[in-house]
Design an enzyme around this catalytic site. Sequence first.
Site, PDB file in Angstrom:
ATOM      1  N   LYS A 182      33.450  24.426  40.482  1.00  0.00           N
ATOM      2  CA  LYS A 182      32.516  25.414  39.952  1.00  0.00           C
ATOM      3  C   LYS A 182      32.690  25.344  38.437  1.00  0.00           C
ATOM      4  O   LYS A 182      33.730  25.757  37.898  1.00  0.00           O
ATOM      5  CB  LYS A 182      32.860  26.803  40.511  1.00  0.00           C
ATOM      6  CG  LYS A 182      31.799  27.873  40.294  1.00  0.00           C
ATOM      7  CD  LYS A 182      32.073  28.592  38.999  1.00  0.00           C
ATOM      8  CE  LYS A 182      31.102  29.697  38.678  1.00  0.00           C
ATOM      9  NZ  LYS A 182      31.254  30.107  37.263  1.00  0.00           N
ATOM     10  N   GLY A 239      42.210  31.899  35.166  1.00  0.00           N
ATOM     11  CA  GLY A 239      41.322  32.830  34.486  1.00  0.00           C
ATOM     12  C   GLY A 239      41.872  34.239  34.510  1.00  0.00           C
ATOM     13  O   GLY A 239      43.094  34.432  34.526  1.00  0.00           O
ATOM     14  N   ARG A 241      42.724  38.199  35.581  1.00  0.00           N
ATOM     15  CA  ARG A 241      43.302  38.819  36.761  1.00  0.00           C
ATOM     16  C   ARG A 241      42.200  39.320  37.689  1.00  0.00           C
ATOM     17  O   ARG A 241      42.268  39.130  38.904  1.00  0.00           O
ATOM     18  CB  ARG A 241      44.226  39.980  36.371  1.00  0.00           C
ATOM     19  CG  ARG A 241      45.050  40.467  37.546  1.00  0.00           C
ATOM     20  CD  ARG A 241      45.939  41.641  37.215  1.00  0.00           C
ATOM     21  NE  ARG A 241      46.950  41.337  36.215  1.00  0.00           N
ATOM     22  CZ  ARG A 241      47.928  42.177  35.877  1.00  0.00           C
ATOM     23  NH1 ARG A 241      48.018  43.373  36.451  1.00  0.00           N
ATOM     24  NH2 ARG A 241      48.800  41.846  34.948  1.00  0.00           N
ATOM     25  N   GLY A 244      40.684  36.297  39.510  1.00  0.00           N
ATOM     26  CA  GLY A 244      41.604  35.726  40.497  1.00  0.00           C
ATOM     27  C   GLY A 244      41.766  36.607  41.716  1.00  0.00           C
ATOM     28  O   GLY A 244      41.753  36.130  42.854  1.00  0.00           O
ATOM     29  N   GLU A 263      45.967  31.386  38.682  1.00  0.00           N
ATOM     30  CA  GLU A 263      46.892  31.567  37.574  1.00  0.00           C
ATOM     31  C   GLU A 263      46.162  32.545  36.673  1.00  0.00           C
ATOM     32  O   GLU A 263      45.113  32.217  36.114  1.00  0.00           O
ATOM     33  CB  GLU A 263      47.137  30.190  36.949  1.00  0.00           C
ATOM     34  CG  GLU A 263      48.286  30.151  35.990  1.00  0.00           C
ATOM     35  CD  GLU A 263      47.786  30.339  34.584  1.00  0.00           C
ATOM     36  OE1 GLU A 263      47.499  31.508  34.235  1.00  0.00           O
ATOM     37  OE2 GLU A 263      47.678  29.347  33.865  1.00  0.00           O
ATOM     38  N   CYS A 300      47.460  31.044  28.259  1.00  0.00           N
ATOM     39  CA  CYS A 300      48.134  31.831  29.303  1.00  0.00           C
ATOM     40  C   CYS A 300      49.569  32.104  28.896  1.00  0.00           C
ATOM     41  O   CYS A 300      50.196  33.034  29.375  1.00  0.00           O
ATOM     42  CB  CYS A 300      48.176  31.092  30.630  1.00  0.00           C
ATOM     43  SG  CYS A 300      47.022  29.757  30.826  1.00  0.00           S
TER      44      CYS A 300
END
Lengths: 521, 521
Positions: A182, A239, A241, A244, A263, A300
């Site tokens: 995607k 990406g 929270r 995810g 993650e 991150c």
Amino acid sequence: MTNGSILIGSGEATSDKSFVAFDPSKNEALESHYAEADATHVDKACALAKSASEVFSETSPEDRAQFLETCAKEIEAIGDILIETAMQETGLPRPRLEGERGRTCGQLRLFAQEVRQGYWLEATIDPAMPDRQPLPRPDLRRRNVAIGPVAVFGASNFPLAFSVAGGDTASAFAAGCPVVVKGHPAHPGTGELVARAIQKAVKQCALAEGVFSYLPGTSNDLGAALVSDPRIAAVGFTGSRAGGLALSRIAQQRHEPIPVYAEMSAVNPVVILPGALKGNAAGLAKGFATSLTMGAGQFCTNPGVVIAIAGAELDEFVDTAVGALGEIPAPVMLTSGINKAYCDGVQRLEAKDGIALAGRGTPAEGNACQSALFRTDAESFLKDDDLAAEVFGSSSVVVSCADESEMARVLEAMEGQLTVTIHMVEDDHDLAGKLVPILQEKAGRVLANGWPTGVEVCHAMVHGGPYPATTDSRTTSVGTLAMKRFLRPVCYQDLPDALLPDALKSDNPLSIPRRVDGTWG
Amino acid sequence: MTNGSILIGSGEATSDKSFVAFDPSKNEALESHYAEADATHVDKACALAKSASEVFSETSPEDRAQFLETCAKEIEAIGDILIETAMQETGLPRPRLEGERGRTCGQLRLFAQEVRQGYWLEATIDPAMPDRQPLPRPDLRRRNVAIGPVAVFGASNFPLAFSVAGGDTASAFAAGCPVVVKGHPAHPGTGELVARAIQKAVKQCALAEGVFSYLPGTSNDLGAALVSDPRIAAVGFTGSRAGGLALSRIAQQRHEPIPVYAEMSAVNPVVILPGALKGNAAGLAKGFATSLTMGAGQFCTNPGVVIAIAGAELDEFVDTAVGALGEIPAPVMLTSGINKAYCDGVQRLEAKDGIALAGRGTPAEGNACQSALFRTDAESFLKDDDLAAEVFGSSSVVVSCADESEMARVLEAMEGQLTVTIHMVEDDHDLAGKLVPILQEKAGRVLANGWPTGVEVCHAMVHGGPYPATTDSRTTSVGTLAMKRFLRPVCYQDLPDALLPDALKSDNPLSIPRRVDGTWG
């Protein structure tokens, strides 16, 4: 070289809807239009992926390694248009993107080497014991097989290394899984260029076309349709929270739940022990400011929290850091949305009780990121979870602790992280020895005397960590271990040699390391 | 030797509520009362487990191996009262329980050996490259660490090997995780005896008392409280699909979701290829009848579906199997509830369209299990999922297929399984070669020319499989690989040697195999 198509297998598809990318430096829409993939495209891509799955999973290690290397070669062959497109779509500077391209191709080649070595198969043989009492033992052999088609969600902050041909795709291919990407809507041109390179590699290697498809799009529905598709066996995501967790919920609610490797977020605490701070407060502050502002803090592993014991040295650290931040140019952020979220996050912190702004960095215009450094004390920090929440960008909070035990309490209260860093000198080793057990419970990577930004792609890397840094602390999304996410073990009992997979045949035709009767050889 | 207590750490606890066990052979309540654990006990046990977690996880491989061996020794030291109690509570015969005790202790000792060998640490070292261009590489080292306290749910059908000191507990201990067992209410006396043996082993090995607690009880609330406790990091479960899915949902809804390893249900299809059936229909039928009725069919690997091509040989197989079932005594089932569910399941199948009873085994009284064999055709089987649903006990469905392609279609339509068995002779190899790829996608273990009952505890075993056989196809609950469920990787970057765990120190004080710069040595 791009026409805004959706790429399904070896073909192209269009759509009634389209979207455009933005140039964050100029804060204006770019001209090219990109087709918006929908549920129909998901269906076709997943059907092809499923049809390619069995044959691809049984390709030889050598064939799969060559495919990974061909992907790298084709990405390099795109040439400078890839860098130029990515610069325009992300605002990231040329050297960073050239480095990221190198890392992306290096990563594909490292996985090729890993696939060839064959450890990942975990080939294990417990030979038959026909005379064992009271019961004979059958012949039992185990290897890892690919889990099935994998959905990969490209990340905004690494348009190459964590996107279309990034770590998730490379490790899924290495494991023998077809991939449906995607594409991230913030860099659709970059995405399509890379997707076409993979499409070429699939063709060159004469693999089934379903091994790879690319679905660009802006809607959450597209992602939801992909994760819901019954032919998808696992999901890789980097990406936010919220993103995810939303995908995880969808995956859990399927008729057949599947693993989501998300993650998500982290503040990557940096602990500075007293000995290290003493005498080197200014040096550490400068290193910290560089790490905090690198890539506009859009990593991150950005150091969002610093923990140290209160005193003149910590004051010097903060003052020097603020000074350094003022000398570092304010880089443009990836998107106006990310910039707005950053500004809102900084404002929210400013409005909080128990925390004070220590200083801001170089003033910023448009979508650029003006860094921010805050100070708080351990008591306030422990009372308010919001102070430990990630502000994506160059914002960090320095937490002053009264003493060592308060420092330990602050660390124990932290949620799961990708990294925890500890600065120390020889004199700090006793205290460090007490803290390391706490640190390793909180994070996937424990660093000494460095900065968390910069993630080496190698065998020992763990880019993962306890929830909510990721949804699965047993895994990593960077390094060769990332393959394991897309493998499952199968045991063969008393299967005739002719029917066993090559990895387990008695004469070991792949010449791979195997564990026989308990011993690796 | 038992007093019906709850065992929390080194102590005993009581409760206002109690329950009794039943003797399924006599269908009457037994005299002893057992305290019913509640949320208060969960809280205490989990607090102790958490407090023991860090120290236990860092015990040396040798110390942990000795603890596992001491557990085995203490279980053997219980003596015959263990066998007698288990016989009374489960109705299982003495030889089976003696064998199961041997397997339970053998399993603990195999894990001891595995812990000593050290492969499970996956110690991996990528040495620093200070001169690398454009950036130096830091020193990176990775090992596996224990995930934290594990909740184990004992199963009814293996009162020793899958209960208090069963595979889940043994593998969690091996990984360095404290264990809180929710004892199965069908065998509380057996459970307490084994729990006291582990309690003794903890003491003898001078481990922190929180390493083990035992919470007997009958309520779903107890299990829910245990899985919800924030200090529990993972769950091992063997039992019904409803039970496993309920625990998974609870685990997913926690503030911090955790993995649930639930081994739930399977019908373990047995495929008989034409060559194997021809000439040996009667021999296969007898082997099948033995496997189907072993332990009253109360095995996760019981052969609940047989798939073959229609014809005189298959008729002979069915007739011979029905004859053999009539000659095998009807054994008592574990509980009256399981017996009732079995009888209901058989009745439901009898009432269905498109399926016919081929015959019943030896008539049964009380809680004994009268085996049942059904016949259906592929078309009916493919139309109605209920025909492929597990009936826990000695019930099986023979599916006649028109030809090879229909056989493949039936297999492709099956849901995830623990095992798939294929009977073949040399002439069948071509067909088998086409089917094996389907079989390995459906199951964790593919067997040839045997029966799925009987699970070897060894390195190559996979007792797991795609959903809904288990909640996590990447794992096994039997064999040394089961440890992996309770481990997560941690990477250490540039940590001074003195602060590294022994597994990663430069001089390799544990003398374990390590992967250095990509090569295992």
